[in-house]
Scaffold this motif. Structure first.
Motif, PDB file in Angstrom:
ATOM      1  N   ASP A  32     -16.589  -6.400   9.754  1.00  0.00           N
ATOM      2  CA  ASP A  32     -16.943  -7.486   8.852  1.00  0.00           C
ATOM      3  C   ASP A  32     -16.099  -8.703   9.207  1.00  0.00           C
ATOM      4  OD1 ASP A  32     -17.257  -9.238   6.699  1.00  0.00           O
ATOM      5  OD2 ASP A  32     -17.590  -7.606   5.286  1.00  0.00           O
ATOM      6  N   PRO A  33     -16.712  -9.893   9.323  1.00  0.00           N
ATOM      7  CA  PRO A  33     -15.907 -11.089   9.640  1.00  0.00           C
ATOM      8  C   PRO A  33     -14.808 -11.368   8.624  1.00  0.00           C
ATOM      9  CG  PRO A  33     -18.256 -11.527   9.920  1.00  0.00           C
ATOM     10  CD  PRO A  33     -18.140 -10.182   9.261  1.00  0.00           C
ATOM     11  N   MET A  34     -14.956 -10.845   7.400  1.00  0.00           N
ATOM     12  CA  MET A  34     -13.944 -11.086   6.378  1.00  0.00           C
ATOM     13  C   MET A  34     -12.788 -10.091   6.446  1.00  0.00           C
ATOM     14  SD  MET A  34     -15.093 -13.722   4.964  1.00  0.00           S
ATOM     15  CE  MET A  34     -14.013 -13.831   3.549  1.00  0.00           C
ATOM     16  N   ASP A  35     -12.900  -9.086   7.324  1.00  0.00           N
ATOM     17  CA  ASP A  35     -11.827  -8.106   7.443  1.00  0.00           C
ATOM     18  C   ASP A  35     -10.545  -8.776   7.916  1.00  0.00           C
ATOM     19  OD1 ASP A  35     -13.529  -6.178   6.632  1.00  0.00           O
ATOM     20  OD2 ASP A  35     -13.840  -5.269   8.606  1.00  0.00           O
ATOM     21  N   ALA A  36      -9.442  -8.341   7.351  1.00  0.00           N
ATOM     22  CA  ALA A  36      -8.124  -8.894   7.717  1.00  0.00           C
ATOM     23  C   ALA A  36      -7.136  -7.750   7.855  1.00  0.00           C
ATOM     24  CB  ALA A  36      -7.647  -9.886   6.654  1.00  0.00           C
ATOM     25  N   PRO A  37      -6.079  -7.949   8.619  1.00  0.00           N
ATOM     26  CA  PRO A  37      -5.052  -6.905   8.755  1.00  0.00           C
ATOM     27  C   PRO A  37      -4.391  -6.617   7.412  1.00  0.00           C
ATOM     28  CG  PRO A  37      -4.822  -8.584  10.456  1.00  0.00           C
ATOM     29  CD  PRO A  37      -5.802  -9.109   9.469  1.00  0.00           C
ATOM     30  N   PRO A  38      -3.663  -5.512   7.317  1.00  0.00           N
ATOM     31  CA  PRO A  38      -3.008  -5.139   6.054  1.00  0.00           C
ATOM     32  C   PRO A  38      -1.993  -6.181   5.603  1.00  0.00           C
ATOM     33  CG  PRO A  38      -3.039  -3.287   7.585  1.00  0.00           C
ATOM     34  CD  PRO A  38      -3.482  -4.478   8.363  1.00  0.00           C
ATOM     35  N   THR A  39      -1.759  -6.189   4.296  1.00  0.00           N
ATOM     36  CA  THR A  39      -0.745  -7.071   3.735  1.00  0.00           C
ATOM     37  C   THR A  39       0.625  -6.427   3.874  1.00  0.00           C
ATOM     38  OG1 THR A  39      -1.079  -6.100   1.545  1.00  0.00           O
ATOM     39  CG2 THR A  39      -2.380  -8.046   2.097  1.00  0.00           C
ATOM     40  N   LEU A  40       1.663  -7.190   3.545  1.00  0.00           N
ATOM     41  CA  LEU A  40       3.029  -6.683   3.674  1.00  0.00           C
ATOM     42  C   LEU A  40       3.274  -5.472   2.775  1.00  0.00           C
ATOM     43  CD1 LEU A  40       5.172  -9.935   3.879  1.00  0.00           C
ATOM     44  CD2 LEU A  40       4.948  -8.185   5.627  1.00  0.00           C
ATOM     45  N   ASP A  41       2.779  -5.524   1.554  1.00  0.00           N
ATOM     46  CA  ASP A  41       2.988  -4.406   0.618  1.00  0.00           C
ATOM     47  C   ASP A  41       1.799  -3.447   0.681  1.00  0.00           C
ATOM     48  OD1 ASP A  41       1.265  -6.259  -0.425  1.00  0.00           O
ATOM     49  OD2 ASP A  41       2.075  -6.195  -2.461  1.00  0.00           O
ATOM     50  N   TRP A  42       1.508  -2.956   1.871  1.00  0.00           N
ATOM     51  CA  TRP A  42       0.332  -2.128   2.089  1.00  0.00           C
ATOM     52  C   TRP A  42       0.363  -0.835   1.278  1.00  0.00           C
ATOM     53  CZ3 TRP A  42       1.978   2.526   4.062  1.00  0.00           C
ATOM     54  CH2 TRP A  42       3.203   2.533   4.741  1.00  0.00           C
ATOM     55  N   TRP A  43       1.543  -0.358   0.922  1.00  0.00           N
ATOM     56  CA  TRP A  43       1.643   0.909   0.192  1.00  0.00           C
ATOM     57  C   TRP A  43       1.092   0.820  -1.224  1.00  0.00           C
ATOM     58  CZ3 TRP A  43       5.682  -1.907   2.249  1.00  0.00           C
ATOM     59  CH2 TRP A  43       6.390  -2.707   1.356  1.00  0.00           C
ATOM     60  N   ARG A  44       0.933  -0.384  -1.769  1.00  0.00           N
ATOM     61  CA  ARG A  44       0.371  -0.524  -3.110  1.00  0.00           C
ATOM     62  C   ARG A  44      -1.088  -0.085  -3.165  1.00  0.00           C
ATOM     63  NH1 ARG A  44       3.608  -3.305  -6.637  1.00  0.00           N
ATOM     64  NH2 ARG A  44       5.413  -4.375  -5.698  1.00  0.00           N
ATOM     65  N   GLY A  45      -1.735  -0.032  -2.008  1.00  0.00           N
ATOM     66  CA  GLY A  45      -3.131   0.402  -1.975  1.00  0.00           C
ATOM     67  C   GLY A  45      -3.314   1.846  -2.384  1.00  0.00           C
ATOM     68  N   PHE A  46      -2.245   2.660  -2.373  1.00  0.00           N
ATOM     69  CA  PHE A  46      -2.350   4.053  -2.783  1.00  0.00           C
ATOM     70  C   PHE A  46      -2.263   4.211  -4.303  1.00  0.00           C
ATOM     71  CE2 PHE A  46      -0.687   4.307   1.604  1.00  0.00           C
ATOM     72  CZ  PHE A  46      -1.648   5.117   2.164  1.00  0.00           C
ATOM     73  N   ARG A  47      -1.964   3.135  -5.011  1.00  0.00           N
ATOM     74  CA  ARG A  47      -1.940   3.107  -6.478  1.00  0.00           C
ATOM     75  C   ARG A  47      -0.976   4.139  -7.070  1.00  0.00           C
ATOM     76  NH1 ARG A  47      -6.806   0.670  -8.097  1.00  0.00           N
ATOM     77  NH2 ARG A  47      -7.346  -0.882  -6.512  1.00  0.00           N
ATOM     78  N   SER A  48       0.204   4.245  -6.478  1.00  0.00           N
ATOM     79  CA  SER A  48       1.224   5.152  -6.998  1.00  0.00           C
ATOM     80  C   SER A  48       2.471   4.348  -7.317  1.00  0.00           C
ATOM     81  CB  SER A  48       1.539   6.255  -5.982  1.00  0.00           C
ATOM     82  OG  SER A  48       2.675   6.999  -6.380  1.00  0.00           O
ATOM     83  N   GLY A  49       2.811   4.271  -8.610  1.00  0.00           N
ATOM     84  CA  GLY A  49       3.993   3.528  -9.008  1.00  0.00           C
ATOM     85  C   GLY A  49       5.274   4.137  -8.454  1.00  0.00           C
ATOM     86  N   GLU A  50       5.327   5.470  -8.406  1.00  0.00           N
ATOM     87  CA  GLU A  50       6.523   6.130  -7.891  1.00  0.00           C
ATOM     88  C   GLU A  50       6.702   5.852  -6.405  1.00  0.00           C
ATOM     89  OE1 GLU A  50       8.686  10.291  -8.862  1.00  0.00           O
ATOM     90  OE2 GLU A  50       6.658  10.482  -8.052  1.00  0.00           O
ATOM     91  N   LEU A  51       5.605   5.884  -5.646  1.00  0.00           N
ATOM     92  CA  LEU A  51       5.689   5.572  -4.220  1.00  0.00           C
ATOM     93  C   LEU A  51       6.139   4.133  -4.012  1.00  0.00           C
ATOM     94  CD1 LEU A  51       5.214   6.159  -1.222  1.00  0.00           C
ATOM     95  CD2 LEU A  51       2.798   5.574  -1.572  1.00  0.00           C
ATOM     96  N   THR A  52       5.612   3.209  -4.796  1.00  0.00           N
ATOM     97  CA  THR A  52       6.017   1.806  -4.675  1.00  0.00           C
ATOM     98  C   THR A  52       7.505   1.637  -4.947  1.00  0.00           C
ATOM     99  OG1 THR A  52       3.812   1.018  -5.298  1.00  0.00           O
ATOM    100  CG2 THR A  52       5.652  -0.507  -5.601  1.00  0.00           C
ATOM    101  N   SER A 163       7.852   6.685   7.097  1.00  0.00           N
ATOM    102  CA  SER A 163       8.502   7.975   6.841  1.00  0.00           C
ATOM    103  C   SER A 163       8.584   8.260   5.349  1.00  0.00           C
ATOM    104  CB  SER A 163       9.895   8.001   7.467  1.00  0.00           C
ATOM    105  OG  SER A 163       9.843   7.865   8.875  1.00  0.00           O
ATOM    106  N   VAL A 164       8.880   7.226   4.553  1.00  0.00           N
ATOM    107  CA  VAL A 164       8.932   7.402   3.102  1.00  0.00           C
ATOM    108  C   VAL A 164       7.557   7.810   2.573  1.00  0.00           C
ATOM    109  CG1 VAL A 164       9.234   6.200   0.903  1.00  0.00           C
ATOM    110  CG2 VAL A 164      10.870   5.840   2.746  1.00  0.00           C
ATOM    111  N   ALA A 165       6.522   7.113   3.027  1.00  0.00           N
ATOM    112  CA  ALA A 165       5.166   7.436   2.563  1.00  0.00           C
ATOM    113  C   ALA A 165       4.781   8.863   2.942  1.00  0.00           C
ATOM    114  CB  ALA A 165       4.172   6.432   3.137  1.00  0.00           C
ATOM    115  N   ASN A 166       5.025   9.232   4.187  1.00  0.00           N
ATOM    116  CA  ASN A 166       4.660  10.582   4.624  1.00  0.00           C
ATOM    117  C   ASN A 166       5.463  11.649   3.879  1.00  0.00           C
ATOM    118  OD1 ASN A 166       2.625   9.999   6.529  1.00  0.00           O
ATOM    119  ND2 ASN A 166       4.148   9.486   8.078  1.00  0.00           N
ATOM    120  N   ALA A 167       6.755  11.403   3.670  1.00  0.00           N
ATOM    121  CA  ALA A 167       7.571  12.373   2.943  1.00  0.00           C
ATOM    122  C   ALA A 167       7.102  12.506   1.500  1.00  0.00           C
ATOM    123  CB  ALA A 167       9.042  11.959   2.991  1.00  0.00           C
ATOM    124  N   TYR A 168       6.731  11.400   0.883  1.00  0.00           N
ATOM    125  CA  TYR A 168       6.242  11.457  -0.504  1.00  0.00           C
ATOM    126  C   TYR A 168       4.933  12.236  -0.588  1.00  0.00           C
ATOM    127  CZ  TYR A 168       4.767  10.003  -5.150  1.00  0.00           C
ATOM    128  OH  TYR A 168       4.370   9.995  -6.468  1.00  0.00           O
TER     129      TYR A 168
END
Length: 464
Positions: A32-52, A163-168
């Motif tokens: 899609d032409p509107m596709d863009a690379p991930p943002t800096l806080d990409w981990w927020r996409g998992f919607r986990s407050g503890e992970l954030t 590593s933090v994301a994978n360990a969580y």
């Protein structure tokens, strides 16, 4: 004119890496032409407050990131040291000299000697005309090394966050597998009770009971290793956030509560600026190129200007009088004639180093494209695997329910019941691991894309 020409002669440009940048990723499909690379806080996409919370804590307290930050501060300081020769050096001195001559003469007479006191205050300055750009190229090389240090810090940060994301996610996986194991134990106990009832009614035998007891024992034996793995994953998280395991409490939950973000890879050409490891190699290549210019300038004369001026007097009260002033100015040029091949060897060494870093830079770029394609393929295939595994679990649960009903009705073959329940137990455990594999594939894609990296880097402060 000499100062203005400094660094303008014999400068070296970055070599052409001759990279073949593809128009798109092979495994990306339609874009899609509107596709863009991930943002800096990409981990927020998992919607986990503890992970954030864990991610944000790791960014501030992780010891690997702190060590990488200290390394680029060292490189900044070295850049200032390397840039110092671009400026004149100035030093001041003051002295008081007291001397006494001998009172004995050659004739053997004692004339009492003479005492002399001398005071002086002076300033000394020296400057090397950087007509051939030797010092400027050396300073530029140090600056690019400092830039590479900043990108190296970003590489360490990206590795730490993934590593933090994978360990969580592994913590959640261990918790889910424990719940599945406990649920399977309860199911196996119900089947065992039904078989014992059949034995009491005279429609079963001891072999059926023993086989089901073996299944139940095997399920119970799976629990301790799962608990061990859970604790190990929690300890890994504690290390990443630089805390002792006793002070880390991970609530976790379940992989089923984790949202699945949509990751778009963007264009391959964008990867050259997104990945900090590519930018690090680029900065190191620029440093090596500047070193070639500095090494080449060693073949040419070194022009040095020195000056000294001040006051000198035998009486302190008249030290700063006009008649006590003195000065000297010296200009010198030194041309290397024979040094046993040292300068030539240093020049060839710098060229070989540049060639090595050029090839390393090219390999890093090519590997980055492969990493993204591998991650995209992994995301696609793990998604398909998860969908198929859910079908397996649904079918296995239905078969297990039917077998249980028939067992209680006295019409089921015990061997069939045993096989059906083992198939269900294995399918449910495999489903949890398939969920983990999908999440890890998404994390690997974020890492391959540079983790939402963007240029927030400042140039080191040096003499340039």
């Amino acid at each position: 004119m000499a100062l203005g020409s400094s660094g303008c002669l014999l400068t070296s440009d970055l070599p052409d890496p001759a990279l073949d940048v593809p128009p798109g990723y092979k495994a990306a499909g339609t874009r899609d032409p509107m596709d863009a690379p991930p943002t800096l806080d990409w981990w927020r996409g998992f919607r986990s407050g503890e992970l954030t919370t864990l991610m944000e804590e790791a960014q501030t307290v992780n010891l690997d990131i702190a060590a990488a930050t200290a390394r680029f501060r060292q490189a900044d300081a070295q850049a200032r040291v390397s840039g110092a020769p671009l400026f004149p050096s100035l030093s001041g001195s003051g002295s008081e000299t007291y001397s006494r001559t001998s009172g004995s003469s050659s004739s053997g007479l004692n004339n009492g000697g003479r005492e002399v006191v001398n005071y002086s205050a002076s300033l000394s300055a020296s400057y090397e005309l950087d007509f051939w750009g030797k010092n400027r190229d050396a300073a530029q090389a140090a600056e690019e090394t400092a830039v590479a240090g900043r990108f190296d810090r970003d590489v360490v940060a990206l590795t730490t966050l993934t590593s933090v994301a994978n360990a969580y996610f592994q913590v959640l996986t261990s918790q889910d597998r424990l719940r599945v194991a406990q649920r399977n134990i309860a199911s196996a106990e119900r089947i065992l009770e039904a078989i014992r009832q059949r034995l009491s009614a005279g429609t079963g035998n001891d072999l059926d009971v023993a086989q089901q007891e073996s299944v139940l024992a095997n399920q119970r034996a799976l629990v301790p290793p799962l608990r061990q793995t859970l604790q190990q994953n929690i300890n890994a998280l504690a290390t990443l956030v630089s805390r002792p395991p006793e002070s880390v409490k991970v609530t976790g939950g379940s992989l089923n509560r984790i949202a699945i973000p949509r990751v778009t890879p963007g264009l391959p050409s964008e990867l050259l600026t997104q990945r900090p490891d590519i930018r690090r190699q680029e900065a190191q290549l620029a440093s090596a190129t500047a070193n070639i210019g500095s090494a080449r300038a060693q073949f040419f004369p070194s022009i040095q200007l020195t000056g000294q001026g001040g006051y000198q007097s035998s009486a302190l009260v008249s030290l700063f009088q006009p008649h006590a002033a003195f000065f000297s100015l010296v200009g010198s040029a030194a041309q290397p004639i024979f040094d046993g091949g040292r300068i030539l060897g240093n020049f060839e060494l710098a060229k070989a180093k540049q060639d090595e870093l050029l090839q390393t830079y090219r390999k890093t770029v090519v590997q980055a494209f492969a990493d993204v394609d591998n991650a995209l393929t992994a995301v696609r295939e793990t998604t398909n695997r998860l969908r198929l595994q859910r079908n397996v679990v649904a079918s296995s649960r239905r078969a297990f329910q039917l077998a249980g009903d028939q067992l209680r009705a006295g019409t089921a073959d015990v061997v069939t019941v045993l096989n059906v329940q083992l198939t269900l137990f294995q399918a449910e455990d495999a489903l949890v691991q398939a969920q983990l594999a999908r999440l890890q594939a998404i994390v690997s894609l974020y890492q391959a894309l540079g983790g939402g990296w963007e240029s927030r880097m400042e140039r080191p402060v040096n003499a340039l």
